[in-house]
Every structure is written in structure tokens, then in C-alpha cells.
Design an enzyme around this catalytic site. Structure first.
Site, PDB file in Angstrom:
ATOM      1  CE  LYS A 220      -3.846   2.038   2.691  1.00  0.00           C
ATOM      2  NZ  LYS A 220      -4.779   1.803   3.814  1.00  0.00           N
TER       3      LYS A 220
ATOM      4  CB  SER B 287      -7.817   3.773   2.856  1.00  0.00           C
ATOM      5  OG  SER B 287      -7.078   3.121   3.865  1.00  0.00           O
TER       6      SER B 287
ATOM      7  CB  SER C 165      -8.422   0.644   5.604  1.00  0.00           C
ATOM      8  OG  SER C 165      -9.009   1.919   5.679  1.00  0.00           O
TER       9      SER C 165
END
Lengths: 412, 412
Positions: free
Chosen positions: B58, B125, B149
Site C-alpha cells: 500500500k 482505503s 480499511s
């Protein structure tokens, strides 16, 4: 004679304070060695709540302008301000330099000496931060606490040391040791100064609190397994009697937690986490003794660690239930006695457990032994009640200081 | 057809897996857009437990070789591997690229689409991490979770998502949002794969667990205020009946926490902390909508936040007391329904509270709606009992998958 920062309000008073600080630095830094590096010509800012304020920052906290060595020989840190440093600069503070710390908090002494007696330790791991404030070089110093690295050196050096509630002050850009235990710590010369700094960092505005007389205090009676010096215990008893004389209701209670966990729970958590945080792959290898200690924890599975985490949660709630609503603060020694000789940074046993409990803690320089060496009074508050703990502390600080209990050696 | 990483044990099998992954990338990345940047020629390492394994990371996690943009347009991160990245490389893994995320976790969608339906969100996210595993581009992806997330995008994308116990995986080098809530998250195609990766990072050796049949499971009945899709609730009921048929004792219980705190406690903690973590001074300014939201929390004092922290501690102990010894896991939906349309990253309400409780959580891709869109089954364990939760999850995963409940669209 140190003047509290908050007393020096006008530009002229701040300029005079800085002059005294830089004079003290010239006179005593060669002996005290609080700094890894410093720059007395660091540009003073004149705007913001911390305008014209000199601050020392522990050398585990990254800075753009100074090297960061984590207590090792090499400059290995990123050349970028940690969140707390960026925040202090934005508030107008000036970084006088980076303060000496023991490598990764491991109790191998650094070169700093105790400002009250150069043959003694300033404590660790925030050695230079405590010494720099005690010697009057800076108004504030930033340290850290994972076991007792703020409260203990504050006690040994005769300054105020504050460990806020877990999570209150950002650790971004600070070398981690054990993520569920790591805290920033603040050194200053009064609880009021501490809160002025902390609130400036955390609140919309810097807050100038006044002392508030507590209604009830809880004094913890420690079991004989904990080696607290006799005169220390006597000081706390005497202080309790005086506070009681002021109309404060004092309750004394035997330590309400298992002594084994009080002594060892934090270690179990710390070593397990540190083995996964500071063993390679890492920017810098820890000292060999620490690496050997941690290697054992690197090989242990989750079972004991997980159980220790869950006991810790239970104690957190127990502590809050015990204190909640009833007491304004919990009182106990900040260390086991005065600073030991320089070869040993001292015992963190009075702080370890409370650090794991995440509650705010403060050490007040209000006692000393027969030779004028400082002994701190530790106060604990409820999680998140940092401001309230400091208001109580400021009142107690003023009261005990004014009653002649506080003569902490050469710096006052 | 994704093959679990742990099944591909030989070098030849791993080479074939990588070929399939890179073929999938060529075929579908233009539509899915899981990556901010990637390098299909990234040098494969052939040593270590994660040798010849492609991993996506990420874009809030710092890397030496790829830029780090925190979901913004600029490369603002340090060019140095985060602790978790250094660890994965040491274990032999190859970083295929940085995966798309929403800026600072704020639910402004990134460009990634759901591999099951390009008109739908992958969730956020950790959008690109979930999508990259779902599309078969990588065997593992690293994400984060501060609210929901990891668990929510795993549910929407039909992959396994795991949020470990708080503090288990290092966040050093990961952009913080809220220090008492931030966790690393792992995406993979089976619970066993998840634990292989996590144990390789945390234990002395990578562990290959097998599923273990649970004795007792606790199914949470959620109040009508929580908008769980009807078919989702029916799936969980049906799964419970099947598991009961296997001899597992199932207890159903109404959510034993106040609904207001279940929905809002994590937000109260998160926004207060984020206001002190990601508002300036910061490397990068957050998106304006987030900055406006947080500015309100920047101005609020400690009182409500502190009370929320203490309630959270109480719930942590309550949860552990409820589950402890009695149940192998707690079951509930991983999201409120299938992935919504692309303009909305979905509702984190099924995760927020448990994230604040610090307990391990996993989402298993074992259900889907009538149109073949995935719905995850969430399992929660006790703090630190991560391995045990995964053993239970692996057994349930195999059982429900083998009974035809798991047909999560295009990738299986």
C-alpha cells in the site's frame, strides 16, 4: 537559580533567561556532557508561544539540522524533523541540540554526568535531556519513556519529568523500541511549564494552568521486595502528613497489583516487541548485549506475550476503577533512591508497570537525601486526565517546595 | 483460478504462479488499476521462505525503490524501506509495486476498480492491495487498517483480509493516522497463507498451519440500526446452521456493546488523534475535505477524547471476558453488503469498533450475492490469539468453500 519558563514572559525576560542558559552551558557542559551535539548560535525565533525558548531533543528523535545517532556512534537517522520537532519549531522554539541517550534505551551508560554530582548517573535512557534541564541549559527537553526513561532521570536530576497518556504525543520520527509501550517524555522545571509545552503541541492554544488543591490522594504502600531507600519512604510519609495537614484526605493502600507483574510484566512486553522492532533488518544494529537479550525473545512464540497483553488490559481497567472519581492522583516514589554511581543508570521498577498501563505520570523534585541529592515524588493520573494530573501536581509542587522540602542540590 | 501461495512449494510451481500473475497483470491492470506504480521486471529473489513471491504494498508504506505518495499526487515519502518492507525483502519476497489507496484513509475513492465488477468500488482505503490479490496479480498485499480499511475491501473483493492484534506488526515507516488505532493489514487467498506471511515476519520461522475445527462459536446478532443487507444476514444464518451440523456449538448473542459506541467510538478517537497527526506541520497536507473535518477536532480539548479512551479500555476487557475460554471466534458480517458503486468506498461500521478493541479480525470470502458479488464472513479472536483465530478460520474457510458457499465471481 532556574526560573520557570512561564515566569519569563516578556521578550527581555526571555532574552535574559537565554543568556543565563548559554552561560551555564559554557561553564558546565564540559563536565555534564548533556549534548551529543549543539549549536549555541542556533537561530532564535521570535514568534509563537515558544518564541525564544531553548529546547534539547533526545538523540532518538529525528531532526533536519542535527544528526541522529540513537545513542550509537554513527549518524543513522533520517534528516527530517520528527513530528514533535516540527511542531515545536512551528510554535517558535529553538533546538539548542541533541541530548545524549543510552543506545536503544539499554542501560549502558552514555557520557552524561549528573549535574548534582559528576560521579553519579543522570539516569537513562533520556540522560542528557534530564541533565540539560537540571543544569539550566534549556527550558525544556524532550525524552522518551518505554520503561522508566523519563520519570527516573527526572528524579535523579531534580527536575520535573512528565510521561503523558499513551498516544497523546506523536512518536512519528522517533526510533521505536516497543510499540505498545513507547511514549514521548517532557522535562521542565515546573508542572505548569510542562503543560504549557504539551498543550501548545496538542491543544488549539498553549495553556497556563494554575495549581489546584486535590481533595483526595492515594498513597501506595510498596511491598518489601521493592528496594526503596528508607529515607525516601520517610520523605513520602512526611509529605503525606503535611498534605493531610492542608485538609487533603490521604488514603494509604498496599500495592493492589501482583508484585511479579508489577516488576516483570512490562519487561515481558518490551523485550518481545523490541526483538521485532530493533533486531535486523534495521537501520542500525543494537549493542551486542541487547542483541543477545532480544534474540531469546525473537524465538519465543505468541502465547506468553499474548497473555501478558491481556493481563495488562485488565490492570488498566482495574487502575482506572480504583482511581476513578475517588482520587486526584496516586503517589509513590519516582525511583528506588538517589542516582547511583555513574556505571549504572539505575532501576526503572517504579515506572515500568505504569508505563504499560498507559496512564500519565509525573516526577516532582521535592525531596532530597542528607547529601542534597534529589529524590522525586511520582504522581499518577487516569488515562487522558493529563491536564488534571498536572494541576494537582503544580499545587503539590508549590506547597512542598515552599515548605522547605525541596532543596535539590546545586541547581536551585 | 488462484492457487494459494502455500500450495506452490517447488521452484517450478512458484515460477508458474508468477507467470500467471504477470499474465493477469498484463491482461487486467488497465481496467483494475490496482497499482500506483509497478515494475514487472522487479528482480526475483530465490532464497528465503518468501522466495519468488510477488507482493504489493500500500502506498502509505515507505519503500526505497518506489515512490510513496500516501494516496496524493506527489512523491513525498522517505526513500527508505519501512520495517515491514525490509522484513519482507529479507524473507525473499519481491515487491511488484505500490498499491493505490485513498488519501490518508479518507473515503475519496482512488482510481482502482473492483475486479468482480469495474463499476464498483474495491473498498478503501487499502483499495489496490485488495484488488491486486483478487485479480491474481500478487500472492500477498500489505495494507493498513485504522477503521475498516483491510476487512471491508477484502469482503468487497472476495479475498482473505487479516488485521492482526494491535502492535503485532511494526508500523515503522508507515504514514500514521491515529496512533492508538493504526494497524498493518494483510491480503491473501487463504488464512493459511496469511499466517505463513505473518509468522515469517514475527516468529523465528514461517509456520504452515492447518485448519482446526472449533468447539464453540459466538454469532453476533446486530441491531436493526446497522444496515446489513438481508441476503448477507441469511448467508451467515445458513453458515451457522452448517457449522452447527458439523458438531460445533453455536451461541447467538445480541451485540453486547452500546450501539452508539459501536458506531461512533472509533471515530471519536480517530479524528481527535488524526487532527494531531496529519494536520500541518506535516510532510503533505491532507485533502481539503479531511482537513476541514479534522480542524474541528484540533480545537477540542481532552475531556471527551479521554473518556472515550477509558470506555474503550473497558470494552477491551469486556470483550476478552466474554470470549475468553468459551469461544474459538466471534462471527459477524465483514461489511454491510456487497461493494457499492465506484463513487463510494463503502461503510466501515462492521470494523471500526473491533479495530479500537485491538483484537485480531479476519474476513473470509465464503459468500456471494445473487449476482456473484463477494460478501465476507468476519471472525474475531482474543487479543494476541492471532494464530488460533487463523487456525479456526482456515477450517471454516475450507468447510464453507467446499460446501459450495464460496463462488466469489470471476477470480475463482
Amino acid at each position: 537559580l532556574i526560573t520557570d519558563f512561564c515566569i519569563a514572559k516578556t521578550p527581555a525576560a526571555r532574552a535574559a533567561l537565554i543568556k543565563r542558559q548559554l552561560d551555564a552551558l559554557v561553564e558546565r557542559e564540559a563536565t555534564i556532557q548533556a549534548f551529543v551535539c549543539y549549536d549555541p548560535k542556533a537561530v532564535l525565533q521570535h514568534d509563537g508561544p515558544l518564541a525564544s525558548t531553548l529546547i534539547g531533543v533526545k538523540d532518538v528523535i529525528a531532526t533536519a539540522d542535527y544528526p541522529t545517532c540513537y545513542g550509537m556512534a554513527e549518524d543513522v537517522g533520517p534528516r527530517e524533523d520528527a513530528r514533535c520537532v516540527a511542531c515545536l519549531r512551528q510554535l517558535g522554539a529553538t533546538l539548542l541540540g541533541k541530548t545524549v541517550c543510552t543506545a536503544f534505551g539499554y542501560p549502558l551508560p552514555g557520557r552524561t554526568t549528573n549535574p548534582h554530582d559528576a560521579t553519579r548517573t543522570p539516569g537513562g535512557s533520556s540522560s542528557g535531556s534530564a541533565a540539560a534541564v537540571a543544569a539550566g541549559f534549556v527550558s525544556f527537553a524532550i525524552g522518551t519513556q518505554t520503561a522508566g526513561s523519563t520519570i527516573r532521570p527526572a528524579s535523579y536530576c531534580g527536575v520535573v519529568g512528565f510521561k503523558p497518556s499513551y498516544g497523546l504525543l506523536s512518536l512519528e520520527g522517533v526510533q521505536p523500541i516497543a510499540p505498545t509501550l513507547d511514549h514521548l517524555g517532557i522535562f521542565a522545571t515546573s508542572p505548569r511549564d510542562v503543560w504549557y509545552l504539551v498543550s501548545a503541541m496538542v491543544m488549539p492554544h498553549a495553556e497556563l494552568v494554575t495549581g489546584r488543591q486535590p481533595n483526595r490522594l492515594l498513597v501506595l504502600r510498596l511491598p518489601p521486595q521493592l528496594p526503596v531507600a528508607d529515607d525516601y519512604a520517610a520523605h513520602i510519609e512526611e509529605a503525606s502528613a503535611r498534605l493531610s495537614g492542608e485538609g487533603i484526605k490521604i488514603t494509604t493502600l498496599d500495592l493492589p497489583f501482583p508484585i511479579d507483574d508489577f516488576r516483570h510484566l512490562q519487561k515481558e512486553l518490551c523485550y518481545w516487541e523490541a526483538a521485532r522492532t530493533i533486531l535486523p533488518p534495521c537501520r542500525v544494529r543494537p549493542v551486542p548485549a541487547l542483541e543477545a537479550l532480544l534474540a531469546r525473545y525473537r524465538d519465543s512464540d505468541l502465547t506468553n506475550y499474548a497473555a501478558a497483553r491481556r493481563r495488562c488490559q485488565t490492570y488498566q481497567v482495574q487502575f482506572d476503577t480504583l482511581v476513578g472519581g475517588e482520587y486526584d492522583a496516586v503517589l509513590l516514589p519516582a525511583a528506588t533512591g538517589v542516582a547511583p554511581m555513574i556505571s549504572d543508570t539505575g532501576d526503572a521498577v517504579m515506572s515500568r508497570f505504569w508505563t504499560a498501563l498507559h496512564v500519565p505520570a509525573i516526577s516532582l523534585p521535592v525531596f532530597c537525601n542528607d547529601h542534597g541529592l534529589p529524590l522525586g515524588l511520582q504522581l499518577l493520573g487516569r488515562l487522558g486526565m493529563d491536564r488534571s494530573l498536572i494541576e494537582t501536581s503544580q499545587w503539590i509542587f508549590e506547597r512542598l517546595r515552599n515548605q522547605g522540602l525541596s532543596v535539590s542540590g546545586t541547581t536551585r
